[in-house]
Design a protein around this motif. Structure first.
Motif, PDB file in Angstrom:
ATOM      1  N   ARG A  61    -105.376  77.629 -88.915  1.00  0.00           N
ATOM      2  CA  ARG A  61    -104.171  78.284 -89.425  1.00  0.00           C
ATOM      3  C   ARG A  61    -103.051  78.116 -88.402  1.00  0.00           C
ATOM      4  O   ARG A  61    -103.273  78.227 -87.211  1.00  0.00           O
ATOM      5  N   SER A  62    -101.863  77.868 -88.921  1.00  0.00           N
ATOM      6  CA  SER A  62    -100.706  77.668 -88.054  1.00  0.00           C
ATOM      7  C   SER A  62     -99.761  78.853 -88.163  1.00  0.00           C
ATOM      8  O   SER A  62     -99.686  79.519 -89.195  1.00  0.00           O
ATOM      9  N   HIS A  63     -99.020  79.080 -87.096  1.00  0.00           N
ATOM     10  CA  HIS A  63     -98.023  80.163 -87.103  1.00  0.00           C
ATOM     11  C   HIS A  63     -96.944  79.907 -88.133  1.00  0.00           C
ATOM     12  O   HIS A  63     -96.203  80.807 -88.501  1.00  0.00           O
ATOM     13  N   LYS A  64     -96.862  78.672 -88.616  1.00  0.00           N
ATOM     14  CA  LYS A  64     -95.810  78.370 -89.593  1.00  0.00           C
ATOM     15  C   LYS A  64     -96.088  78.994 -90.945  1.00  0.00           C
ATOM     16  O   LYS A  64     -95.195  79.079 -91.774  1.00  0.00           O
ATOM     17  N   GLU A  65     -97.316  79.372 -91.173  1.00  0.00           N
ATOM     18  CA  GLU A  65     -97.624  80.095 -92.408  1.00  0.00           C
ATOM     19  C   GLU A  65     -97.116  81.516 -92.231  1.00  0.00           C
ATOM     20  O   GLU A  65     -97.720  82.322 -91.534  1.00  0.00           O
TER      21      GLU A  65
END
Length: 652
Positions: A366-370
DNA sequence: TCGACGCATGGT
DNA sequence: ACCATGCGTCGA
């Protein structure tokens, strides 16, 4: 009141089946086993302040298992919290030291710094029972979220509260910012605190705690590097750098310690990286742009949840994923979120369907961009373990075009980063997906899954053989031949891998007289010396002929900001590393036509711009009697090398 | 803070 | 050759 022997949960309409009242969210408890909500007022035994469990089990599931309450200790939980945060933020500590410090803290041996009367020798859980509790369910928060006013709630309790239109903190009535209301993020530090507390309680005598969270730069031997041409634009145009793990790119499932020669621990759930490039280096998700790693005729190994597709829906242990494509990216566009045509089950979308069909484990990052998911990290990219794709289908998405849809359900032996559970996943029933009613091309797995839960061993494992790798491993995997059955076929590849694995970060050639900095970056000795030619680490400061004082000159590692001036004064060749390189070179020369470039290493070796003491050592590389310990060698690294060495010997 | 822009890479 | 859930800079 509620002393009847019969206890009943809330029904499908939300009303308590016993008192017929529909309780507000803060008066319901959800069973962590069967997920059924219960009206707190109608429970015979209420979990007032649960000391030793984060999870409430309803009467149906637990029998009499409600644990006895322990006295809540007011006060010092926030101190504990702050102390743990301070340890985590202390960059001077290694992970091991941090783990030790945390354990000391949790074991009650708190080093006194505030000087306050610290007479209570309460266990951490007692302390945690105080102010950290969720005000709704009165338990330690499950998937804790923290308001700006500093109050903690379970994610689900908080969301219920928000769902009722409330916009003030349930505890202090401070206003909750709209962003927090719409996008609450799980407080990962609190998760670790609670998990550590549980571990220290349940297994106080156990060895050092496993560190699941946050690896730091000093643990990373190499950074992604930038090409000369691209250096201006920094990491935007970075090449992806060395791959540290020894799994082939088409490896399915978790990355284990055997495939992590750099650290010998594997990629742990909860591990974080700064960006996709670093994530790639540890093999969790290889493509540095694309969200899906896979091959349409073989399967998909990993996916990234980065918020790129608005149809995605994240529930932590399960999520709905959207396929790729459907967008017009012509003209070098990367930001086009507009769909302009239907997605189909082809390319990466088909690869995902294969993984669904076979029941392969798919790694998830999971990326912080989500931004919409509560489960996304605040910074960087995080490995969250393996999931299975239970079904997939196509449906009309938000933008009106058909998208491929995938139901991912977690099936990892390690607990997810957002839970305080001590164990990994158990098989769980599939969630109901309303949109399936309108779906087309629905595909479900018919055969038994390759990766499944083993009841006897009580863990997930391969029930069928994982698919044979079709690609060579990236790292210097000397055992890949055994692993994959294919492995090293061409000696030319050995040489290429040799270069890739043991390249000097300055000259990009295979290292000659390798030196390893304390920050674990590797260079040719001559390259490193040349980089600091003319610079001394001690600067004499004279003023009018009078020596004032000597001042230390900071000399930064060419690969990172670490000051290595001390190291530069006593540059020592990393002999173990050199031995490995030498034997690999020999092997690759033996395996291919020796006529090709027979004098290659001699040329390298005789550049002769520095001292020759190391060349002398080269001749004695097989006898380690005089082996002096390398002060800057971490134990992990030397164990790596000895491991490589052993396999090398075994292979020959 | 966010979108447009442009340059990168690596895998299919 | 094409495609991809990136990244940094710039400007509104």
């Amino acid at each position: 009141m509620a002393h009847d022997s019969i206890q009943l949960p809330c029904g499908g309409d939300g009303a308590c089946m016993r008192c017929k009242v529909t309780p507000p969210a803060e008066e319901t408890l959800t069973c962590s086993t069967c997920a059924t909500p219960w009206h707190v007022a109608c429970l015979a035994s209420k979990p007032e302040t649960l000391a030793s469990t984060l999870q409430w089990h309803c009467p149906d599931c637990s029998g009499d298992a409600l644990l006895s309450a322990a006295a809540a200790v007011d006060g010092s939980s926030s101190e504990l919290f702050a102390a743990i945060k301070a340890i985590e933020a202390d960059e001077s500590l290694t992970e091991k030291e941090k783990a030790k410090k945390r354990q000391e803290l949790l074991g009650g041996k708190v080093e006194e710094d505030g000087g306050n009367g610290n007479e209570e020798k309460s266990s951490v859980l007692d302390v945690l029972d105080g102010s950290l509790n969720c005000s709704f369910c009165m338990q330690l928060p499950d998937r804790p979220v923290t308001t700006p006013c500093g109050h903690n709630f379970c994610l689900k309790c908080f969301q219920k509260w928000i769902g009722q239109g409330k916009r003030t903190c349930a505890k202090c009535r401070a206003t909750i910012p709209p962003k927090m209301a719409s996008q609450p993020r799980i407080n990962s530090t609190l998760v670790s605190v609670i998990r550590m507390a549980k571990l220290s309680k349940s297994n106080a005598a156990a060895g050092p705690l496993k560190v699941y969270h946050f690896i730091h730069n000093q643990d990373r031997p190499d950074k992604a590097f930038t090409t000369e041409r691209a250096q201006k634009a920094g990491k935007a145009n970075a090449a992806s750098g060395k791959i540290f793990v020894t799994v082939p790119p088409d490896h399915f499932g978790p990355i284990t310690a055997e495939n992590d020669p750099a650290r010998n621990q594997g990629v742990l759930v909860g591990e974080c990286w700064e960006d996709r490039l670093e994530c790639r280096q540890w093999g969790a998700h290889l493509p540095h742009v694309a969200g899906i790693a896979g091959q349409s005729n073989y399967g998909a190994q990993s996916v990234a949840l980065s918020g790129g597709y608005e149809d995605d829906e994240d529930h932590g242990e399960w999520f709905l994923y959207t396929g790729s494509g459907g967008r017009d990216l012509s003209g070098n566009k990367r930001t086009n979120k507009e769909q302009s045509f239907d997605q189909k089950f082809e390319k990466m979308n088909e690869a995902l369907r294969v993984s669904c069909k076979k029941g392969y484990p798919v790694r998830v990052v999971r990326s912080h961009k989500e931004k919409r998911s509560s489960y996304a990290p605040e910074k960087g990219v995080r490995y969250d373990g393996v999931y299975r794709i239970e079904k997939c289908w196509r449906n009309v998405g938000i933008q009106g075009f058909k998208v491929c849809r995938y139901l991912f359900v977690r099936c990892d032996n390690e607990p997810a980063p957002w839970t305080s559970d001590e164990h990994g996943d158990r098989p769980r029933p599939l969630p109901t997906i309303p949109e399936l009613k309108k779906a087309v091309d629905i595909f479900e797995r018919k055969e038994s899954p390759s990766w499944d839960f083993d009841e006897e061993g009580s863990q997930w494992k391969w029930k069928r053989a994982p698919p044979p790798s079709k690609k060579p491993a990236n790292g210097a995997d000397l055992e890949e031949g055994k692993r994959t059955g294919k492995g090293i076929r061409k000696a030319r590849n050995t040489k290429e891998r040799l270069l890739k694995e043991f390249g000097c970060l300055i000259c990009r050639q295979v290292m000659n007289l390798p030196v390893t900095t304390p920050c674990a970056h590797n260079f040719c000795k001559s390259c490193l010396e040349a980089a600091f030619a003319g610079k001394t680490s001690i600067r004499e400061r004279n003023n009018g002929g009078r020596a004032l004082r000597t001042q230390k000159n900071v000399l930064n590692c060419p690969s990172c900001p670490t000051d290595i001036s001390d190291f530069l004064q006593h540059l020592q060749v990393n002999r173990e590393l050199m031995d490995v390189i030498e034997s690999l070179k020999q092997k690759s020369n033996e395996n291919e036509e020796p006529a090709e470039e027979p004098s290659e290493e001699h040329m390298n070796g005789s550049e002769g711009n520095t001292d020759f003491s190391c060349d002398g050592e080269t001749g004695t590389k097989n006898e380690n009697a005089d082996h002096s310990p390398l002060p800057d060698c971490e134990p992990e690294r030397s164990s790596k090398r000895s491991k490589v060495d052993t396999s090398q010997v075994a292979a020959e």
